[in-house]
Design a protein around this motif. Structure first.
Motif, PDB file in Angstrom:
ATOM      1  N   ASP A 127       0.867  -1.187   0.000  1.00  0.00           N
ATOM      2  CA  ASP A 127       0.000   0.000   0.000  1.00  0.00           C
ATOM      3  C   ASP A 127       0.898   1.229   0.000  1.00  0.00           C
ATOM      4  N   ILE A 128       0.461   2.274  -0.710  1.00  0.00           N
ATOM      5  CA  ILE A 128       1.261   3.491  -0.812  1.00  0.00           C
ATOM      6  C   ILE A 128       0.462   4.669  -0.268  1.00  0.00           C
ATOM      7  N   LEU A 145       3.726  10.190 -10.680  1.00  0.00           N
ATOM      8  CA  LEU A 145       3.548   9.852 -12.099  1.00  0.00           C
ATOM      9  C   LEU A 145       4.031   8.430 -12.376  1.00  0.00           C
ATOM     10  N   ARG A 146       5.157   8.053 -11.758  1.00  0.00           N
ATOM     11  CA  ARG A 146       5.660   6.683 -11.979  1.00  0.00           C
ATOM     12  C   ARG A 146       4.693   5.653 -11.389  1.00  0.00           C
ATOM     13  N   ILE A 147       4.235   5.881 -10.170  1.00  0.00           N
ATOM     14  CA  ILE A 147       3.348   4.903  -9.508  1.00  0.00           C
ATOM     15  C   ILE A 147       2.039   4.752 -10.296  1.00  0.00           C
ATOM     16  N   LEU A 148       1.493   5.871 -10.787  1.00  0.00           N
ATOM     17  CA  LEU A 148       0.237   5.777 -11.546  1.00  0.00           C
ATOM     18  C   LEU A 148       0.463   5.105 -12.900  1.00  0.00           C
ATOM     19  N   ARG A 156      -3.180  -0.673  -2.566  1.00  0.00           N
ATOM     20  CA  ARG A 156      -3.968   0.579  -2.503  1.00  0.00           C
ATOM     21  C   ARG A 156      -3.027   1.801  -2.586  1.00  0.00           C
ATOM     22  N   VAL A 157      -3.462   2.841  -3.302  1.00  0.00           N
ATOM     23  CA  VAL A 157      -2.645   4.062  -3.391  1.00  0.00           C
ATOM     24  C   VAL A 157      -3.470   5.259  -2.905  1.00  0.00           C
ATOM     25  N   LEU A 184      -7.206   5.312  -7.416  1.00  0.00           N
ATOM     26  CA  LEU A 184      -6.392   6.272  -6.665  1.00  0.00           C
ATOM     27  C   LEU A 184      -7.317   6.971  -5.675  1.00  0.00           C
ATOM     28  N   ALA A 185      -6.988   6.874  -4.376  1.00  0.00           N
ATOM     29  CA  ALA A 185      -7.770   7.592  -3.365  1.00  0.00           C
ATOM     30  C   ALA A 185      -7.121   8.955  -3.184  1.00  0.00           C
ATOM     31  N   PHE A 186      -7.681   9.961  -3.830  1.00  0.00           N
ATOM     32  CA  PHE A 186      -7.060  11.284  -3.897  1.00  0.00           C
ATOM     33  C   PHE A 186      -7.908  12.299  -3.143  1.00  0.00           C
TER      34      PHE A 186
END
Ligand code: FAD
Ligand code: FES
Length: 292
Positions: A127-128, A145-148, A156-157, A184-186
């Motif tokens: 998880d990140i 950007l790299r993780i996405l 989970r991010v 993405l939980a933003f």
């Protein structure tokens, strides 16, 4: 200063770059793209072409403006777009104010990239949690950007971004895109709202309490004011995370950026060489010492 056909390899000698584009982020913060000015096609070929500008997310460059001086600035571009060097600068003093006046075609000296990176590779399968405060979103942007781009490698991010007020939000195109990114939980939160703001108000640490993550299988990346990183790290630890899995990016005055001059010393560490990205358990004690 290097002006010849060969690329300089001495880390103290800046390479010449031209401003290709610039855009305002906020009233005092702007982003500019750089391209090499001092390399001919043959030099680029020798250096591996555009890869000569490759960097790891979290690293910084020393940017030199003629007649004004040199400052450390994180790279805020996409690590997958190695042909473009992108930086985001807030105008706070003599050198950064000089950068704010830069226009396309003008020249900047660049040394780097320097320093440690966000451990995006080591965090695969976990998880990140990415927590950005204010301008702290700039050093985190390459990691985001790299993780996405490689989303399937992570569980989970969470991306939480806090600013003082809605006018200070950076990278508005990215924010819009991230709002609509599945998986993405933003969340964005501001300290002080105005009539244009219909989102969250309050400190970023509140968002940690509500996030659903496995503390034993999570990695956190924190960048922002030290006080924000301190309370965020404490909130993550209260949820059961280990200090070694929480990474923070630190700023100290720098001159050489290669571990020689001692300007950036933090206890036994040099921020330019051993950081700027550190595991929180390595620096928490040092940050608690006033004046260090
Ligand atoms: C590893 C690293 C990465 C960095 N990345 C970025 C980045 O991506 N974008 C960016 O804009 N800056 C970044 N900085 C900070 C930047 O280097 C400083 O803002 C810059 O050196 C200030 O130089 P100056 O000559 O303009 O201001 P100075 O004349 O040195 O300072 C003017 C005034 O601004 C204050 N000041 C200095 N630094 C800061 C700061 N960081 N925040 C608020 N006030 C400050 C000083 O205390 C002083 O009062 C980074 C610093 C480090 C060490
Ligand atoms: S800036 Fe010289 S040792 Fe870090």
């Amino acid at each position: 200063m290097h002006t010849g056909a060969e690329a300089p390899t001495d880390p103290m000698i800046p390479r010449l770059f031209a401003v290709r584009a610039r855009r305002d982020e906020t009233e005092d913060t702007f982003t500019f793209d750089l391209e090499p000015r001092d390399l001919g096609p043959r030099d680029l070929e020798l250096l591996g072409g555009a890869r000569s500008m490759a960097f790891a997310p979290g690293q910084f460059n020393m940017l030199y403006l003629f007649g004004l001086g040199e400052v450390p600035i994180s790279i805020s571009g996409d690590p997958a777009e190695a042909g473009r060097l992108v930086h985001t600068v807030r105008s706070v003093g003599s050198v950064t104010r000089g950068f704010s006046g830069l226009q396309p075609g003008q020249t900047v000296g660049v040394r780097g990239p320097f320093g440690t990176a966000w451990p995006t590779r080591e965090a695969e399968g976990r998880d990140i949690l990415i927590l950005a405060g204010g301008l702290g979103l700039a050093p985190l942007r390459p990691a985001i950007l790299r993780i996405l781009a490689e989303r399937r490698r992570y569980r989970r991010v969470y991306l939480f971004y806090g600013t003082r007020n809605p006018q200070m939000l950076l990278f508005r195109d990215d924010l819009e895109r991230w709002r609509n990114t599945p998986d993405l939980a933003f969340e964005i939160t501001v300290d002080h709202a105005d009539i244009t703001w219909h989102g969250r108000v309050g400190v970023i640490t509140k968002l940690i309490a509500a996030a659903d993550f496995d503390p034993d299988r999570s990695t956190a990346f924190l960048c922002g004011p030290e006080i924000m990183m301190h309370f965020s790290a404490e909130a993550l630890k209260a949820r059961g995370m280990h200090g070694a899995d929480i990474h923070v990016s630190l700023e100290r005055n720098m001159k050489c950026a290669i571990g020689h001059c001692g300007h950036c010393q933090l206890g036994p560490a040099f921020v330019c060489r051993d950081g700027p990205v550190f595991p929180h358990d390595r620096v928490a004690g040092l940050l608690a010492v006033p004046g260090l």
